[in-house]
Design a protein around this motif. Sequence first.
Motif, PDB file in Angstrom:
ATOM      1  N   SER A 148      49.223  49.537  34.482  1.00 46.54           N
ATOM      2  CA  SER A 148      48.424  50.503  33.724  1.00 46.54           C
ATOM      3  C   SER A 148      47.897  49.893  32.428  1.00 46.54           C
ATOM      4  CB  SER A 148      49.245  51.760  33.426  1.00 46.54           C
ATOM      5  OG  SER A 148      49.570  52.408  34.630  1.00 46.54           O
ATOM      6  N   ALA A 149      48.655  48.975  31.838  1.00 47.97           N
ATOM      7  CA  ALA A 149      48.214  48.316  30.604  1.00 47.97           C
ATOM      8  C   ALA A 149      46.953  47.495  30.822  1.00 47.97           C
ATOM      9  CB  ALA A 149      49.329  47.429  30.050  1.00 47.97           C
ATOM     10  N   LEU A 150      46.700  47.110  32.067  1.00 52.40           N
ATOM     11  CA  LEU A 150      45.475  46.358  32.361  1.00 52.40           C
ATOM     12  C   LEU A 150      44.232  47.139  31.975  1.00 52.40           C
ATOM     13  CD1 LEU A 150      46.301  44.930  35.893  1.00 52.40           C
ATOM     14  CD2 LEU A 150      45.947  43.615  33.797  1.00 52.40           C
ATOM     15  N   GLU A 151      44.267  48.442  32.224  1.00 53.58           N
ATOM     16  CA  GLU A 151      43.097  49.275  31.909  1.00 53.58           C
ATOM     17  C   GLU A 151      42.842  49.316  30.410  1.00 53.58           C
ATOM     18  OE1 GLU A 151      39.728  51.244  32.858  1.00 53.58           O
ATOM     19  OE2 GLU A 151      41.099  50.314  34.287  1.00 53.58           O
ATOM     20  N   GLU A 152      43.903  49.291  29.627  1.00 48.34           N
ATOM     21  CA  GLU A 152      43.736  49.253  28.172  1.00 48.34           C
ATOM     22  C   GLU A 152      43.219  47.890  27.722  1.00 48.34           C
ATOM     23  OE1 GLU A 152      47.413  50.383  26.309  1.00 48.34           O
ATOM     24  OE2 GLU A 152      47.657  52.060  27.713  1.00 48.34           O
ATOM     25  N   GLU A 153      43.744  46.846  28.334  1.00 48.85           N
ATOM     26  CA  GLU A 153      43.371  45.485  27.949  1.00 48.85           C
ATOM     27  C   GLU A 153      41.987  45.098  28.466  1.00 48.85           C
ATOM     28  OE1 GLU A 153      45.551  41.143  28.143  1.00 48.85           O
ATOM     29  OE2 GLU A 153      46.698  42.949  28.577  1.00 48.85           O
ATOM     30  N   PHE A 154      41.670  45.540  29.676  1.00 51.34           N
ATOM     31  CA  PHE A 154      40.392  45.233  30.316  1.00 51.34           C
ATOM     32  C   PHE A 154      39.771  46.544  30.808  1.00 51.34           C
ATOM     33  CE2 PHE A 154      43.349  41.703  31.270  1.00 51.34           C
ATOM     34  CZ  PHE A 154      42.716  40.679  30.580  1.00 51.34           C
ATOM     35  N   PRO A 155      39.139  47.318  29.917  1.00 51.81           N
ATOM     36  CA  PRO A 155      38.605  48.623  30.316  1.00 51.81           C
ATOM     37  C   PRO A 155      37.687  48.525  31.541  1.00 51.81           C
ATOM     38  CG  PRO A 155      38.456  48.349  27.946  1.00 51.81           C
ATOM     39  CD  PRO A 155      38.881  47.012  28.516  1.00 51.81           C
ATOM     40  N   GLY A 156      37.908  49.430  32.487  1.00 50.85           N
ATOM     41  CA  GLY A 156      37.094  49.467  33.692  1.00 50.85           C
ATOM     42  C   GLY A 156      37.606  48.623  34.835  1.00 50.85           C
ATOM     43  N   VAL A 157      38.686  47.861  34.617  1.00 52.28           N
ATOM     44  CA  VAL A 157      39.153  46.939  35.649  1.00 52.28           C
ATOM     45  C   VAL A 157      39.678  47.678  36.876  1.00 52.28           C
ATOM     46  CG1 VAL A 157      41.528  46.590  34.809  1.00 52.28           C
ATOM     47  CG2 VAL A 157      40.370  44.770  36.063  1.00 52.28           C
ATOM     48  N   HIS A 158      40.361  48.793  36.684  1.00 52.90           N
ATOM     49  CA  HIS A 158      40.867  49.545  37.839  1.00 52.90           C
ATOM     50  C   HIS A 158      39.716  50.057  38.695  1.00 52.90           C
ATOM     51  CE1 HIS A 158      45.116  50.554  36.077  1.00 52.90           C
ATOM     52  NE2 HIS A 158      44.922  49.264  36.260  1.00 52.90           N
ATOM     53  N   GLN A 159      38.697  50.625  38.058  1.00 52.11           N
ATOM     54  CA  GLN A 159      37.557  51.136  38.818  1.00 52.11           C
ATOM     55  C   GLN A 159      36.811  49.999  39.508  1.00 52.11           C
ATOM     56  OE1 GLN A 159      36.965  54.451  39.383  1.00 52.11           O
ATOM     57  NE2 GLN A 159      35.689  53.532  40.960  1.00 52.11           N
ATOM     58  N   SER A 160      36.706  48.870  38.847  1.00 50.88           N
ATOM     59  CA  SER A 160      36.063  47.707  39.453  1.00 50.88           C
ATOM     60  C   SER A 160      36.773  47.299  40.741  1.00 50.88           C
ATOM     61  CB  SER A 160      36.061  46.539  38.464  1.00 50.88           C
ATOM     62  OG  SER A 160      35.611  45.367  39.070  1.00 50.88           O
ATOM     63  N   ILE A 161      38.092  47.325  40.718  1.00 51.02           N
ATOM     64  CA  ILE A 161      38.874  46.988  41.907  1.00 51.02           C
ATOM     65  C   ILE A 161      38.653  48.051  42.988  1.00 51.02           C
ATOM     66  CG2 ILE A 161      41.234  46.847  42.808  1.00 51.02           C
ATOM     67  CD1 ILE A 161      41.937  45.456  40.079  1.00 51.02           C
ATOM     68  N   LEU A 162      38.759  49.314  42.612  1.00 49.17           N
ATOM     69  CA  LEU A 162      38.619  50.404  43.583  1.00 49.17           C
ATOM     70  C   LEU A 162      37.211  50.504  44.164  1.00 49.17           C
ATOM     71  CD1 LEU A 162      40.796  53.140  41.885  1.00 49.17           C
ATOM     72  CD2 LEU A 162      41.338  51.794  43.929  1.00 49.17           C
ATOM     73  N   ASP A 163      36.216  50.043  43.424  1.00 49.39           N
ATOM     74  CA  ASP A 163      34.840  50.058  43.939  1.00 49.39           C
ATOM     75  C   ASP A 163      34.693  49.209  45.196  1.00 49.39           C
ATOM     76  OD1 ASP A 163      34.011  51.778  41.957  1.00 49.39           O
ATOM     77  OD2 ASP A 163      33.040  50.218  40.744  1.00 49.39           O
ATOM     78  N   HIS A 164      35.621  48.295  45.416  1.00 51.41           N
ATOM     79  CA  HIS A 164      35.572  47.433  46.603  1.00 51.41           C
ATOM     80  C   HIS A 164      36.300  48.027  47.808  1.00 51.41           C
ATOM     81  CE1 HIS A 164      34.536  44.524  43.482  1.00 51.41           C
ATOM     82  NE2 HIS A 164      34.001  43.794  44.444  1.00 51.41           N
ATOM     83  N   ALA A 165      36.990  49.148  47.623  1.00 48.70           N
ATOM     84  CA  ALA A 165      37.892  49.673  48.653  1.00 48.70           C
ATOM     85  C   ALA A 165      37.220  49.906  50.001  1.00 48.70           C
ATOM     86  CB  ALA A 165      38.569  50.955  48.166  1.00 48.70           C
TER      87      ALA A 165
END
Length: 124
Positions: free
Chosen positions: A83-100
């Motif tokens: 979860s800290a990744l999203e704070e450190e790199f905003p948008g990274v979770h959505q970027s990953i999920l966009d490939h699902a």
Amino acid sequence: MSRNNFFLLMMRAMAAEDDERYEKSDEEKAKSMQFARKQLQRATGEDFEYDLSSWHEFLTTFNQPPRISILVAPEDTVSGSYSALEEEFPGVHQSILDHADTPERERVVRMARTTNFFPDEPNM
């Protein structure tokens, strides 16, 4: 480099993303995907195969330390680290999920399921 980068790198591989420096072939992506799946299994004790959304959901809610303690700070959990990744790199979770559900990723998943790039590793 952040201590959280392990989960970021594994999820980017599971998403079949290209490397930042060069475009990967489908075979390279499938091999990276198999490797990432095995490492996520080792770190968490779970297996969601190549279901990117399930891995993401699990990593955001698994409030236990990883099975490999060097991956996060001693007091951190998998969900805290991921979860800290999203704070450190905003948008990274959505970027990953966009490939699902992309056709490209589905093609790479089929290759990862049918080709054993690591014959000495069981269950890949």
